[in-house]
Enzyme design. Structure first.
Site, PDB file in Angstrom:
ATOM      1  N   LYS A 148      47.696  47.802  51.735  1.00  0.00           N
ATOM      2  CA  LYS A 148      46.766  48.522  50.862  1.00  0.00           C
ATOM      3  C   LYS A 148      46.018  49.535  51.703  1.00  0.00           C
ATOM      4  CE  LYS A 148      45.259  48.568  46.565  1.00  0.00           C
ATOM      5  NZ  LYS A 148      45.981  48.186  45.329  1.00  0.00           N
ATOM      6  N   ASP A 201      46.003  53.646  42.980  1.00  0.00           N
ATOM      7  CA  ASP A 201      45.107  52.561  42.571  1.00  0.00           C
ATOM      8  C   ASP A 201      43.887  53.300  41.984  1.00  0.00           C
ATOM      9  OD1 ASP A 201      44.775  49.403  42.964  1.00  0.00           O
ATOM     10  OD2 ASP A 201      42.821  50.254  43.362  1.00  0.00           O
TER      11      ASP A 201
HETATM   12  P1  NDP Z   1      41.687  54.245  37.443  1.00  0.00           P
HETATM   13  O1  NDP Z   1      40.989  54.978  38.503  1.00  0.00           O
HETATM   14  O2  NDP Z   1      42.751  54.936  36.647  1.00  0.00           O
HETATM   15  O3  NDP Z   1      40.643  53.650  36.387  1.00  0.00           O
HETATM   16  C1  NDP Z   1      39.648  52.780  36.793  1.00  0.00           C
HETATM   17  C2  NDP Z   1      38.759  52.515  35.593  1.00  0.00           C
HETATM   18  O4  NDP Z   1      37.878  51.439  35.899  1.00  0.00           O
HETATM   19  C3  NDP Z   1      37.876  53.700  35.244  1.00  0.00           C
HETATM   20  O5  NDP Z   1      37.630  53.713  33.868  1.00  0.00           O
HETATM   21  C4  NDP Z   1      36.620  53.418  36.034  1.00  0.00           C
HETATM   22  O6  NDP Z   1      35.453  54.010  35.506  1.00  0.00           O
HETATM   23  C5  NDP Z   1      36.531  51.909  35.912  1.00  0.00           C
HETATM   24  N1  NDP Z   1      35.844  51.368  37.068  1.00  0.00           N
HETATM   25  C6  NDP Z   1      36.263  51.392  38.345  1.00  0.00           C
HETATM   26  N2  NDP Z   1      35.364  50.830  39.153  1.00  0.00           N
HETATM   27  C7  NDP Z   1      34.348  50.460  38.368  1.00  0.00           C
HETATM   28  C8  NDP Z   1      33.117  49.829  38.610  1.00  0.00           C
HETATM   29  N3  NDP Z   1      32.756  49.485  39.853  1.00  0.00           N
HETATM   30  N4  NDP Z   1      32.312  49.560  37.542  1.00  0.00           N
HETATM   31  C9  NDP Z   1      32.684  49.924  36.287  1.00  0.00           C
HETATM   32  N5  NDP Z   1      33.839  50.552  35.996  1.00  0.00           N
HETATM   33  C10 NDP Z   1      34.648  50.800  37.025  1.00  0.00           C
HETATM   34  O7  NDP Z   1      42.295  52.927  38.138  1.00  0.00           O
HETATM   35  P2  NDP Z   1      43.426  51.942  37.618  1.00  0.00           P
HETATM   36  O8  NDP Z   1      43.398  51.860  36.144  1.00  0.00           O
HETATM   37  O9  NDP Z   1      44.681  52.304  38.301  1.00  0.00           O
HETATM   38  O10 NDP Z   1      42.952  50.553  38.259  1.00  0.00           O
HETATM   39  C11 NDP Z   1      42.142  49.618  37.546  1.00  0.00           C
HETATM   40  C12 NDP Z   1      42.299  48.254  38.178  1.00  0.00           C
HETATM   41  O11 NDP Z   1      43.666  47.840  38.118  1.00  0.00           O
HETATM   42  C13 NDP Z   1      41.915  48.156  39.659  1.00  0.00           C
HETATM   43  O12 NDP Z   1      41.380  46.882  39.905  1.00  0.00           O
HETATM   44  C14 NDP Z   1      43.255  48.267  40.366  1.00  0.00           C
HETATM   45  O13 NDP Z   1      43.214  47.687  41.647  1.00  0.00           O
HETATM   46  C15 NDP Z   1      44.130  47.477  39.416  1.00  0.00           C
HETATM   47  N6  NDP Z   1      45.571  47.729  39.489  1.00  0.00           N
HETATM   48  C16 NDP Z   1      46.077  48.990  39.341  1.00  0.00           C
HETATM   49  C17 NDP Z   1      47.442  49.181  39.375  1.00  0.00           C
HETATM   50  C18 NDP Z   1      48.050  50.511  39.130  1.00  0.00           C
HETATM   51  O14 NDP Z   1      49.276  50.578  39.077  1.00  0.00           O
HETATM   52  N7  NDP Z   1      47.294  51.570  38.950  1.00  0.00           N
HETATM   53  C19 NDP Z   1      48.372  48.062  39.631  1.00  0.00           C
HETATM   54  C20 NDP Z   1      47.725  46.772  39.695  1.00  0.00           C
HETATM   55  C21 NDP Z   1      46.377  46.639  39.652  1.00  0.00           C
HETATM   56  P3  NDP Z   1      34.834  55.338  36.180  1.00  0.00           P
HETATM   57  O15 NDP Z   1      35.701  56.474  35.717  1.00  0.00           O
HETATM   58  O16 NDP Z   1      33.448  55.412  35.669  1.00  0.00           O
HETATM   59  O17 NDP Z   1      34.920  55.146  37.650  1.00  0.00           O
HETATM   60  O1  2IT Z   2      47.340  46.773  42.965  1.00  0.00           O
HETATM   61  C1  2IT Z   2      48.493  47.199  42.803  1.00  0.00           C
HETATM   62  O2  2IT Z   2      49.457  46.435  42.665  1.00  0.00           O
HETATM   63  C2  2IT Z   2      48.693  48.651  42.746  1.00  0.00           C
HETATM   64  N1  2IT Z   2      47.724  49.400  42.816  1.00  0.00           N
HETATM   65  C3  2IT Z   2      50.081  49.219  42.657  1.00  0.00           C
HETATM   66  C4  2IT Z   2      50.758  49.205  44.000  1.00  0.00           C
HETATM   67  C5  2IT Z   2      52.079  49.924  44.061  1.00  0.00           C
HETATM   68  O3  2IT Z   2      52.571  50.029  45.183  1.00  0.00           O
HETATM   69  O4  2IT Z   2      52.617  50.355  43.035  1.00  0.00           O
END
Ligand code: NDP
Ligand code: 2IT
Length: 445
Positions: free
Chosen positions: A126, A166
């Protein structure tokens, strides 16, 4: 924890002071794999726990760049190459102000077992930076990404370490980083990053994969009780990549998502989320959730409290770590929630997990329920290596198959270790034993 495991955990605390998120992630894994450790004493003999909590390599670097006003900015970059037992390091990059070593290490540690659960050939890693793209111009984001990649490039490669997105890292950021990598290497190594644009090596379904997978996992859990998502009221937190596509899949399966959120508050839309409007606001305009409410009669923005105060049947936390605490869990339970599938990484605090497990509801930890994203990254790497491209239906069918397999291996492991229905034990034990067995096969490295 029994004594031997506790003393290894104490060692982790001593060696890694001031890293609460990392400690939390390690503790959860250590506690839940105890039945597996009892059955296979060779894991302790081979110091698997000591070795798997010490990253192969921890890289931290300066990221200098110039903002639009001409001011020099300095951020910190991270890449934790945690485990390469099962394949090249694989895991996302997070760009957000609060990013620090503890957060990147917890995410990297989780990634080892998540990637193992997919059954595919990926190690765990990561990275990220305390840079926040919110409010930055495209030109600033580009300069930051170019500077970040100028250092990162020396550490990564299609068979070495393959980053992705992420929080704060989506298609735009991956594009700027890929461009800089290609320029530095003079080599079109499409497989060095995943989450790429469709025109330059990206895979169909990667954008949707994490959110879709989280909902598919919920559907598989419900199926074990002869139920489905049809007609269920769904609570979603977050409004980013994972949340949007969790909402989309939930709607496709006949459920009604009624909430989403960002760091400014949460939205309740009792009529059901208008997904096209949400995509327009978040994906096209990069706006705030308040912009949705302005254009959607009947929807309301709540700026105090928590999205988990809203009653619903299914909760999908898709924002960030520790966003759902013990009080929120009890409120959800009182509101009738019977299913929690974690789209985010470690969104439920240990108190929340305990409350869900005590209540006996269906609870899926993130390392199982959100593994669809990284699994589809592996499919992207496979297409890049074969210089080929699958259609949407092919990629989605593979994702669905992988999520079903992950669900079934969690169920099987939970049964094997005598706690049927415990998806936390199931996910950790199934993910851990595959890594541990391979570490033993590779000798003391
Ligand atoms: P994005 O940046 O696309 O979206 C994140 C969302 O969560 C935004 O709406 C953001 O709001 C909100 N957010 C983030 N931090 C906070 C906080 N501290 N308090 C309140 N709201 C918050 O990220 P992703 O959708 O990609 O990721 C979301 C989660 O999913 C994370 O935990 C990530 O690790 C996990 N994840 C993502 C994967 C992926 O493929 N993208 C795969 C597996 C897990 P704001 O705009 O206000 O910051
Ligand atoms: O938390 C996760 O699994 C991710 N942000 C996606 C990682 C990836 O390599 O697609």
């Amino acid at each position: 924890m029994r004594e031997a495991v506790q003393s290894i955990y104490d060692g982790v605390l001593d060696r890694n002071p001031g890293q609460p998120e990392f400690h939390q992630a390690v503790k959860e894994v250590f506690e839940s794999i105890e039945p597996a450790l009892e059955r296979k004493p060779e894991y302790l003999d081979a110091a698997i726990l000591e070795r798997v909590t010490e990253p192969d390599r921890q890289i931290m670097f300066r990221v200098p760049w110039v903002d639009d006003s001409g001011k020099v900015q300095v951020n910190r970059g991270f890449r934790i190459e945690f485990s390469s037992a099962l394949g090249p390091y694989k895991g996302g990059l997070r760009f957000r102000e609060n990013v620090n070593l503890s957060i990147i290490k917890f995410l990297g540690f989780e990634q080892i077992f998540k990637n193992s659960l997919t059954g595919l050939a990926m190690g765990g890693g990561k990275g990220g930076s305390d840079f926040d793209p919110h409010g930055r111009s495209d030109a600033e984001v580009m300069r930051f990404c170019q500077s970040f990649m100028t250092e990162l490039a020396r550490h990564i490669g299609p068979s070495t370490d393959v980053p992705a997105g992420d929080i704060g890292v989506g298609g735009r950021e991956i594009g700027y980083m890929f461009g800089q990598y290609k320029r530095l290497r003079n080599s079109y190594d499409a497989g060095v990053l995943t989450g790429k644009g469709l025109a330059w090596g990206g895979s169909l379904v990667r954008t949707e994969a994490t959110g879709y997978g989280t909902v598919l996992f919920a559907q598989s859990m419900l199926a074990t009780k002869g139920e489905s998502l049809e007609g269920k009221k769904v609570l979603v937190s977050g409004a980013g990549n994972v949340a949007i596509y969790a909402i989309e899949k939930a709607q496709q399966l006949g459920a009604t998502p009624i909430t989403f959120s960002d760091s400014s508050g949460y939205v309740v839309d009792e009529a059901g989320v208008d997904l096209e409007l949400l995509k327009q606001v978040k994906e096209v305009e990069r706006g705030r959730v308040a912009d949705y409410v302005e254009r959607r009669p009947g929807a309301r923005l709540v700026t105090g409290g928590s999205v988990w105060d809203v009653p619903g049947d299914v909760a999908l936390p898709c924002a960030t770590q520790n966003e759902l605490d013990g009080d929120a869990a009890n409120t959800l339970l009182r509101g009738g929630c019977g299913v929690v599938s974690e789209g985010a990484n470690m969104p439920s605090t240990p108190e929340a997990v305990e409350a869900f497990q005590k209540a006996g509801i269906l609870f899926a930890p993130g390392k199982a329920a959100n593994a669809g994203g990284v699994a589809t990254s592996a499919l992207e790497m496979e297409q890049n290596a074969g210089r080929t491209r699958w259609d949407f239906a092919t990629a989605e069918a593979k994702l669905t198959g992988i999520m079903t397999d992950i669900h079934d291996s969690c169920v099987a492991a939970a049964e094997e270790y005598g706690r049927p229905g415990d998806y936390v034990l199931g996910a950790n034990a199934a993910g851990f034993t595959r890594v541990a067995d391979v570490m033993i096969a590779h000798g003391i490295v």
